[in-house]
Design a protein around this motif. Structure first.
Motif, PDB file in Angstrom:
ATOM      1  N   LEU A 152       1.087  -1.126  -0.244  1.00  0.00           N
ATOM      2  CA  LEU A 152       0.043   0.460   0.212  1.00  0.00           C
ATOM      3  C   LEU A 152       0.778   0.934   0.194  1.00  0.00           C
ATOM      4  CD1 LEU A 152      -2.715  -1.060   1.877  1.00  0.00           C
ATOM      5  CD2 LEU A 152      -2.568  -1.028   0.305  1.00  0.00           C
ATOM      6  N   GLY A 153       2.180   1.028   0.483  1.00  0.00           N
ATOM      7  CA  GLY A 153       2.916   2.257   0.818  1.00  0.00           C
ATOM      8  C   GLY A 153       2.812   2.660  -0.466  1.00  0.00           C
ATOM      9  N   ASN A 154       3.752   1.817  -1.530  1.00  0.00           N
ATOM     10  CA  ASN A 154       4.230   2.128  -2.663  1.00  0.00           C
ATOM     11  C   ASN A 154       3.292   2.782  -3.798  1.00  0.00           C
ATOM     12  OD1 ASN A 154       4.316   1.075  -5.758  1.00  0.00           O
ATOM     13  ND2 ASN A 154       6.226   1.695  -5.276  1.00  0.00           N
ATOM     14  N   LEU A 155       2.183   2.318  -3.619  1.00  0.00           N
ATOM     15  CA  LEU A 155       1.470   2.769  -4.615  1.00  0.00           C
ATOM     16  C   LEU A 155       0.401   4.243  -3.906  1.00  0.00           C
ATOM     17  CD1 LEU A 155      -2.145  -0.644  -4.075  1.00  0.00           C
ATOM     18  CD2 LEU A 155      -0.013   0.644  -5.942  1.00  0.00           C
ATOM     19  N   ARG A 156       1.020   4.372  -2.282  1.00  0.00           N
ATOM     20  CA  ARG A 156       0.258   5.950  -1.612  1.00  0.00           C
ATOM     21  C   ARG A 156       0.860   6.702  -3.107  1.00  0.00           C
ATOM     22  NH1 ARG A 156       0.479   4.636   3.334  1.00  0.00           N
ATOM     23  NH2 ARG A 156      -1.399   4.381   3.282  1.00  0.00           N
ATOM     24  N   GLU A 157       2.447   5.865  -2.773  1.00  0.00           N
ATOM     25  CA  GLU A 157       3.570   6.813  -3.400  1.00  0.00           C
ATOM     26  C   GLU A 157       3.556   7.512  -5.129  1.00  0.00           C
ATOM     27  OE1 GLU A 157       7.690   6.747  -2.752  1.00  0.00           O
ATOM     28  OE2 GLU A 157       6.805   5.054  -1.350  1.00  0.00           O
ATOM     29  N   LEU A 158       2.338   5.992  -5.554  1.00  0.00           N
ATOM     30  CA  LEU A 158       2.731   6.900  -6.987  1.00  0.00           C
ATOM     31  C   LEU A 158       1.510   7.612  -7.241  1.00  0.00           C
ATOM     32  CD1 LEU A 158       3.404   2.589  -8.286  1.00  0.00           C
ATOM     33  CD2 LEU A 158       4.717   4.877  -8.944  1.00  0.00           C
ATOM     34  N   ARG A 159       0.454   7.047  -6.345  1.00  0.00           N
ATOM     35  CA  ARG A 159      -1.071   8.110  -6.095  1.00  0.00           C
ATOM     36  C   ARG A 159      -0.325   9.290  -6.328  1.00  0.00           C
ATOM     37  NH1 ARG A 159      -5.071   7.748  -8.833  1.00  0.00           N
ATOM     38  NH2 ARG A 159      -4.406   9.768 -10.008  1.00  0.00           N
ATOM     39  N   ALA A 160       0.515   9.352  -5.063  1.00  0.00           N
ATOM     40  CA  ALA A 160       1.351  11.508  -4.931  1.00  0.00           C
ATOM     41  C   ALA A 160       1.527  11.744  -6.392  1.00  0.00           C
ATOM     42  CB  ALA A 160       1.953  11.283  -3.596  1.00  0.00           C
ATOM     43  N   LEU A 161       2.638  10.884  -6.759  1.00  0.00           N
ATOM     44  CA  LEU A 161       2.956  11.181  -7.900  1.00  0.00           C
ATOM     45  C   LEU A 161       2.522  11.636  -8.759  1.00  0.00           C
ATOM     46  CD1 LEU A 161       5.748  11.545  -9.836  1.00  0.00           C
ATOM     47  CD2 LEU A 161       6.029   9.039  -9.780  1.00  0.00           C
ATOM     48  N   ALA A 162       1.534  10.642  -9.104  1.00  0.00           N
ATOM     49  CA  ALA A 162       0.031  11.169 -10.644  1.00  0.00           C
ATOM     50  C   ALA A 162      -0.671  12.317 -10.367  1.00  0.00           C
ATOM     51  CB  ALA A 162      -0.205  10.079 -10.305  1.00  0.00           C
ATOM     52  N   ASP A 163      -0.819  12.740  -8.877  1.00  0.00           N
ATOM     53  CA  ASP A 163      -1.968  13.982  -8.874  1.00  0.00           C
ATOM     54  C   ASP A 163      -0.257  14.638  -8.925  1.00  0.00           C
ATOM     55  OD1 ASP A 163      -3.664  12.318  -7.697  1.00  0.00           O
ATOM     56  OD2 ASP A 163      -3.037  12.822  -5.751  1.00  0.00           O
ATOM     57  N   ARG A 165       2.012  15.205 -10.958  1.00  0.00           N
ATOM     58  CA  ARG A 165       1.856  15.851 -12.515  1.00  0.00           C
ATOM     59  C   ARG A 165       0.834  14.956 -13.971  1.00  0.00           C
ATOM     60  NH1 ARG A 165       7.950  15.061 -13.161  1.00  0.00           N
ATOM     61  NH2 ARG A 165       7.759  15.630 -14.935  1.00  0.00           N
ATOM     62  N   GLY A 166      -0.654  15.542 -13.129  1.00  0.00           N
ATOM     63  CA  GLY A 166      -1.684  15.425 -13.774  1.00  0.00           C
ATOM     64  C   GLY A 166      -1.352  14.307 -13.986  1.00  0.00           C
ATOM     65  N   LEU A 167      -1.070  13.019 -13.936  1.00  0.00           N
ATOM     66  CA  LEU A 167      -1.324  11.861 -14.491  1.00  0.00           C
ATOM     67  C   LEU A 167      -2.774  10.968 -13.646  1.00  0.00           C
ATOM     68  CD1 LEU A 167       2.597  10.574 -15.005  1.00  0.00           C
ATOM     69  CD2 LEU A 167       1.053  11.835 -16.175  1.00  0.00           C
ATOM     70  N   ARG A 168      -3.372   9.933 -14.541  1.00  0.00           N
ATOM     71  CA  ARG A 168      -4.183   9.024 -14.228  1.00  0.00           C
ATOM     72  C   ARG A 168      -3.308   7.461 -13.758  1.00  0.00           C
ATOM     73  NH1 ARG A 168      -8.910  10.412 -14.971  1.00  0.00           N
ATOM     74  NH2 ARG A 168      -9.751   8.792 -14.535  1.00  0.00           N
ATOM     75  N   ILE A 169      -4.130   6.674 -12.913  1.00  0.00           N
ATOM     76  CA  ILE A 169      -3.062   5.863 -12.430  1.00  0.00           C
ATOM     77  C   ILE A 169      -4.506   4.175 -13.157  1.00  0.00           C
ATOM     78  CG2 ILE A 169      -2.436   4.270 -10.565  1.00  0.00           C
ATOM     79  CD1 ILE A 169      -1.323   5.953  -9.189  1.00  0.00           C
ATOM     80  N   HIS A 170      -3.969   3.018 -13.882  1.00  0.00           N
ATOM     81  CA  HIS A 170      -4.692   2.339 -13.802  1.00  0.00           C
ATOM     82  C   HIS A 170      -3.831   0.891 -13.531  1.00  0.00           C
ATOM     83  CE1 HIS A 170      -7.286  -1.039 -15.882  1.00  0.00           C
ATOM     84  NE2 HIS A 170      -6.533  -1.494 -16.070  1.00  0.00           N
ATOM     85  N   MET A 171      -4.847  -0.106 -12.126  1.00  0.00           N
ATOM     86  CA  MET A 171      -4.478  -1.028 -11.805  1.00  0.00           C
ATOM     87  C   MET A 171      -5.261  -2.069 -12.897  1.00  0.00           C
ATOM     88  SD  MET A 171      -4.507  -2.676  -7.984  1.00  0.00           S
ATOM     89  CE  MET A 171      -3.281  -1.007  -7.651  1.00  0.00           C
ATOM     90  N   ASP A 172      -3.634  -3.107 -13.191  1.00  0.00           N
ATOM     91  CA  ASP A 172      -4.278  -4.959 -13.805  1.00  0.00           C
ATOM     92  C   ASP A 172      -4.543  -4.768 -11.951  1.00  0.00           C
ATOM     93  OD1 ASP A 172      -4.791  -6.846 -14.590  1.00  0.00           O
ATOM     94  OD2 ASP A 172      -3.284  -6.527 -15.754  1.00  0.00           O
ATOM     95  N   GLY A 173      -5.548  -5.385 -11.668  1.00  0.00           N
ATOM     96  CA  GLY A 173      -6.459  -6.113 -10.558  1.00  0.00           C
ATOM     97  C   GLY A 173      -7.098  -7.586 -11.238  1.00  0.00           C
ATOM     98  N   ALA A 174      -6.848  -7.730 -11.955  1.00  0.00           N
ATOM     99  CA  ALA A 174      -6.950  -9.078 -12.495  1.00  0.00           C
ATOM    100  C   ALA A 174      -7.585  -9.580 -10.997  1.00  0.00           C
ATOM    101  CB  ALA A 174      -6.646  -9.786 -13.284  1.00  0.00           C
ATOM    102  N   ARG A 175      -6.177 -10.128 -10.374  1.00  0.00           N
ATOM    103  CA  ARG A 175      -6.133 -10.750  -8.792  1.00  0.00           C
ATOM    104  C   ARG A 175      -5.825  -9.645  -7.495  1.00  0.00           C
ATOM    105  NH1 ARG A 175      -3.015 -13.718 -13.038  1.00  0.00           N
ATOM    106  NH2 ARG A 175      -3.989 -15.425 -13.718  1.00  0.00           N
TER     107      ARG A 175
END
Ligand code: PLP
Length: 352
Positions: A152-163, A165-175
């Motif tokens: 979750l910590g890694n996801l939090r950091e990537l979210r902050a980065l995306a916000d 830099r104005g990017l979106r995040i898609h998760m392939d959460g097949a599992r």
């Protein structure tokens, strides 16, 4: 068992259970392209609730879910940043490029987990020579990395980065349900970090067909249009959604059992001379084993196992993959391990 065989190739092999088949035969249906299939509507509402998103869309497969998600959030000529061995880049026929007109910047990772600094270094500057970066793609759990979970910590950091830099995040959460079970959190606690998520109702959840895309209401409106574009408007598909509704019941307990079985399988296999793995690498329902010390190829080993009624997947010259799922019951784990042990002994005796 499936058809008298211990089926360890993939959780995609799971068979719809009796409850699902009964629900499918009695499902109320309508024309879903017109929004009139009550069973699909119920599934989409439930899936949105489970993932903590405003809306959800039923699609034919995980591949279609990823494709629709990317096409709905990008324009041709833009770029996605994705983990280098992810399913989207390596196992979906290059749909992002062929149908989406997107380029990709593949990022190396540690067991499927991308370093946010490395991701940041791949974001394009505002420069007329370069494609525009649009979406960061995360796979969770990560298939090629052995069913590894993204913390979750890694996801939090990537979210902050995306916000930033104005990017979106898609998760392939097949599992993603496997990730949630492994982390001991509900799926929405993972999905909250991403704009769009795809998860499969087939695979570990046991439905025969289908996946979900979830996100904001406006995103799902666009995704619905793109689904139609790629031929995914399925009319009276409530017969399929009925199984999906059942697949979403009691998921956590079922997947925790699969994970326990994967850990037991890894512990048994570790004791077998000639087979190599680190049980600590097993985070969810996948076990990767190296057979090179036996002097046999992965496909040769898999063939020998198949003739002993155990199905495994060779994934490269020396690695095999085993996946636990609802149709591998607890007793099959030691049985499979004893078949591997006998086989390993036989191979070593024949090469002595
Ligand atoms: C991580 C991941 N994403 C997406 C998919 C695609 O799912 P489907 O086979 O339903 O298209 C798979 C299938 O195995 C997968 O492992």
């Amino acid at each position: 068992m499936i058809d008298g065989r211990i089926e360890l190739r993939s959780d995609t092999m799971t068979q719809p259970n009796a409850r699902m088949r009964e629900a499918m035969s009695g499902a109320a249906v309508g024309d879903d392209v017109c929004g009139e299939d009550p069973t699909i509507n119920a599934l989409e509402e439930k899936a949105a609730r489970v993932s903590g998103k405003e809306a959800a869309l039923f699609v034919a497969s995980g591949t279609m879910g990823n494709l629709v998600s990317l096409l709905a959030q990008t324009r041709p000529g833009q770029e996605i940043i994705a983990e280098e061995n992810c399913h989207i880049l390596s196992h979906e026929c290059g749909g992002y490029a062929r149908l989406g007109g997107l380029t990709a910047s593949p990022v190396p990772s540690r067991r499927g987990v991308m370093d946010p600094a490395m991701v940041e270094s791949r974001i394009r500057e505002d420069d007329i020579h370069q494609p525009r970066t649009a979406v960061i793609c995360i796979e969770n759990t990560h298939n090629e990395a052995g069913g590894a979970v993204v913390p979750l910590g890694n996801l939090r950091e990537l979210r902050a980065l995306a916000d930033t830099r104005g990017l979106r995040i898609h998760m392939d959460g097949a599992r993603i349900f496997n990730a949630a079970a492994a982390l001991g959190v509900s799926v929405d606690k993972i999905a909250e970090f991403v704009d769009s998520v795809t998860f499969c109702l087939s695979k570990g959840l046991g439905a025969p067909v289908g996946a979900i895309v979830a996100g904001s209401a406006s995103f799902i409106e666009e995704a619905r249009r793109v689904r139609k574009l790629v031929g995914g408007g399925m009319r009276q598909a409530g017969v399929l959604a009925a199984a999906g509704l059942i697949a979403l019941d009691g998921v956590r307990d079922r997947l925790e059992r699969d994970h326990r079985n994967a850990t037991r399988l890894a512990e048994c296999v570790r004791e077998i001379r000639g087979l190599r793995l680190d049980p600590d690498d097993v985070q969810t329902n996948m076990v990767y084993v190296d057979v090179s010390a036996l002097g046999i190829s992965a496909s040769g080993f898999a063939q020998e196992c198949a003739s002993r009624l155990v199905n495994l997947l060779p994934v490269g010259p020396t690695r095999i993959r085993m996946v636990t799922h609802q149709d591998v019951d607890d007793a099959e784990v030691p049985l499979a391990a004893s078949i591997f042990a006998d086989l390993a002994e036989t191979i070593m005796a024949s090469t002595r």
